[in-house]
Structures are given as C-alpha cells and as structure tokens.
Design a protein around this motif. Sequence first.
Motif, short mmCIF file in Angstrom:
data_model
loop_
_atom_site.label_atom_id
_atom_site.label_comp_id
_atom_site.label_asym_id
_atom_site.label_seq_id
_atom_site.Cartn_x
_atom_site.Cartn_y
_atom_site.Cartn_z
N THR A 91 -2.67 1.45 8.38
CA THR A 91 -1.89 2.67 8.31
C THR A 91 -2.32 3.43 7.05
O THR A 91 -3.30 3.08 6.41
N GLY A 92 -1.57 4.46 6.69
CA GLY A 92 -1.89 5.22 5.48
C GLY A 92 -1.96 6.71 5.74
O GLY A 92 -2.05 7.16 6.88
N LEU A 93 -1.93 7.47 4.68
CA LEU A 93 -1.90 8.93 4.78
C LEU A 93 -3.11 9.46 5.53
O LEU A 93 -2.97 10.27 6.47
N ASP A 94 -4.31 9.05 5.14
CA ASP A 94 -5.50 9.59 5.82
C ASP A 94 -5.54 9.19 7.29
O ASP A 94 -5.91 9.99 8.15
N LEU A 95 -5.17 7.95 7.59
CA LEU A 95 -5.19 7.53 8.99
C LEU A 95 -4.18 8.32 9.82
O LEU A 95 -4.46 8.71 10.95
N GLU A 96 -2.99 8.57 9.26
CA GLU A 96 -2.00 9.36 9.99
C GLU A 96 -2.50 10.78 10.22
O GLU A 96 -2.33 11.35 11.31
N LEU A 97 -3.11 11.37 9.20
CA LEU A 97 -3.64 12.72 9.34
C LEU A 97 -4.77 12.76 10.37
O LEU A 97 -4.81 13.64 11.24
N VAL B 233 2.58 20.41 10.98
CA VAL B 233 2.49 18.99 11.30
C VAL B 233 1.80 18.21 10.17
O VAL B 233 2.29 17.16 9.73
N LEU B 234 0.68 18.72 9.69
CA LEU B 234 -0.04 18.02 8.62
C LEU B 234 0.76 18.03 7.32
O LEU B 234 0.79 17.04 6.59
N ALA B 235 1.42 19.14 7.05
CA ALA B 235 2.26 19.22 5.84
C ALA B 235 3.38 18.18 5.89
O ALA B 235 3.70 17.56 4.87
N ALA B 236 3.97 17.96 7.06
CA ALA B 236 5.05 16.99 7.18
C ALA B 236 4.53 15.58 6.91
O ALA B 236 5.21 14.78 6.26
N ILE B 237 3.31 15.27 7.38
CA ILE B 237 2.73 13.95 7.11
C ILE B 237 2.45 13.79 5.62
O ILE B 237 2.78 12.77 5.03
N ARG B 238 1.86 14.82 5.02
CA ARG B 238 1.57 14.75 3.58
C ARG B 238 2.86 14.60 2.78
O ARG B 238 2.93 13.81 1.83
N ASN B 239 3.89 15.34 3.16
CA ASN B 239 5.17 15.28 2.44
C ASN B 239 5.82 13.91 2.57
O ASN B 239 6.53 13.46 1.65
N SER B 240 5.59 13.23 3.68
CA SER B 240 6.19 11.89 3.85
C SER B 240 5.61 10.88 2.86
O SER B 240 6.23 9.84 2.60
N TYR B 241 4.44 11.18 2.32
CA TYR B 241 3.82 10.34 1.30
C TYR B 241 4.00 10.93 -0.11
O TYR B 241 3.40 10.44 -1.06
N ALA B 242 4.79 12.02 -0.20
CA ALA B 242 5.03 12.71 -1.48
C ALA B 242 3.72 13.18 -2.10
O ALA B 242 3.54 13.12 -3.32
N ALA B 243 2.78 13.64 -1.26
CA ALA B 243 1.51 14.12 -1.77
C ALA B 243 1.72 15.40 -2.58
O ALA B 243 2.45 16.29 -2.14
N PRO B 244 1.11 15.50 -3.76
CA PRO B 244 1.29 16.69 -4.60
C PRO B 244 0.76 17.94 -3.92
O PRO B 244 -0.20 17.88 -3.16
N PRO C 114 -5.22 2.16 -0.66
CA PRO C 114 -3.80 2.49 -0.57
C PRO C 114 -3.44 3.69 -1.44
O PRO C 114 -3.97 3.80 -2.56
N PRO C 115 -2.61 4.62 -0.99
CA PRO C 115 -1.90 4.61 0.29
C PRO C 115 -2.60 5.40 1.38
O PRO C 115 -1.97 5.77 2.37
N TYR C 116 -3.89 5.67 1.23
CA TYR C 116 -4.62 6.47 2.22
C TYR C 116 -5.01 5.64 3.44
O TYR C 116 -4.88 6.09 4.57
N VAL C 117 -5.50 4.42 3.19
CA VAL C 117 -5.80 3.46 4.25
C VAL C 117 -5.45 2.07 3.72
O VAL C 117 -5.95 1.68 2.66
#
Length: 253
Positions: free
Chosen positions: A44-50, A242-253, A32-35
């Motif tokens: 779900t998770g950041l990596d799975l969405e990407l 598109v990828l930036a929007a997914i990363r931003n939804s997880y507040a990725a630095p 978590p929160p990648y998978v």
Amino acid sequence: MRLRHVLLAATLLGSVLPALACRMTMALEQWPPYVYRDAQGGYTGLDLELLRAIFKEAHCTLVTLPELPTARRQLLFQKGGLDLMPAASDTLERHAYARFSVSYRDETVGVFGKAGAPAVPHHAGSFAQLARGKSTLLAPKVGWYGADYAAARPALEKNGRLNTFGSFRQGILMLDAGRADLLLGDVLAVRHEARQQGVALSTLPFLALRAPVHLMLNARTTSAADLARLNAAITRLEQRGVLAAIRNSYAAP
C-alpha cells in the motif's frame, strides 16, 4: 478470390476487437509511506493509491513486479525491462530514454528537530541561516534536496556539522540519540518513520525543496498515446478532487 475473403474476414474481425490493451509494468521498492507493506503483508502507500486511481481512470492495467533495489530498477528501466517508474523528476538527460506525465504530486523536503530539544533553532527560516549558525545536521547520503541545501552543504561539512545516514530509520535513531540537532529529509518519509519509532519531532518553518514529480514512462516500450491516456486521467481526477483527497489522507504538504 480466396485471399480476398481472408483479408475481408481479417478486416471485419479487427473492427470488432477492442483496442490494444494499455498495460504497464513497474517494480516495487519500499519507501514508506509511498510504497510499503501493511500489517497483512500487502503493498500500500500514497504512490500506489495514486497510481491505482490513475490507471483505473485511464482503463489501463498496472502490473507490479517484485521489489528491486533502486540501482537495479533504474538499469532495468533504461534497458526496456520496465515500462513505468513513479515519483520521477523530469530532467533533460532522461528524455533520451523516457517520457513524462503531468505532475501527480509534489516532493517536499523539510528540516526537523527533536521536540523539546533546546538546540533546535525554531527561528531559522532558510538553509543560509542554518549554515551561519551552530546547529549540526543529519542528511541522506544520496539524493537531491534543493539548491539551498547544496549551497549550504560545503560550509556545514567544513565545520564538521554534517553527518549522513542511509535510511530514515537510521536517521531518526541518530537524531533521537543526540547525534545531531536537526535532520533533513522527505517530509512524509521522516514523519512516518518518526511515528514508527515513537520520536516526537518539531518542524522548522521552511521547506528545503518543493518540486513536482511525474510518472516516467519508458520511451521504448510505451507510446505517446499511452502517455496521453494517463495525462487525461490525471487531469480528470485532479478536476474532481480525487487525487487531492488521497494526498490529504496522508497529510501530504
């Protein structure tokens, strides 16, 4: 004559069939929160969405297999039992059995303290400063967390100022119980677990590590064309944001 007709038919059939499907398998591992599993039990998770966005753009199929421990996943991949591993560092030794995509996100490692704790050195701007101070540190038992941490670790160990943990849940509980002043770890993973445990954190003003991560493809079971297909998809998605929007939804630095 009959053989010529068979060959001609095969040639004509091949000309109308679609190209060999792009299909890759990967084994899941909760991180978590990648998978992770959501409230409904789905993954779900950041990596799975990407990855889902990248594979959809590449017109490839991503097949996810049941969860495996890290060591078993690595061994199965090296033996050709898996096609893909996400969030991989591109290292020279891995090129013996793998090929790497362009980066699709960064790995970031930070240092955290419990919010409001008086012992947290908010002024510290590097691991070298932490090593010269008096703060105690919690750090993961395994993994690479940057050259600055590696350089500071011997002094922290020598002075008895370093303790380790096996999971971020354990690390957050130890920090909350006052077992150390600071905690080192993956920024998103630490923040996610702290929210789960209801522990408010403060963040020191520096990153211990920021490095790109890649999709690691098995050199035995995938082709250079597969890699080019994924790289082109990543590039197009980055250009469109598109990828930036997914990363931003997880507040990725």
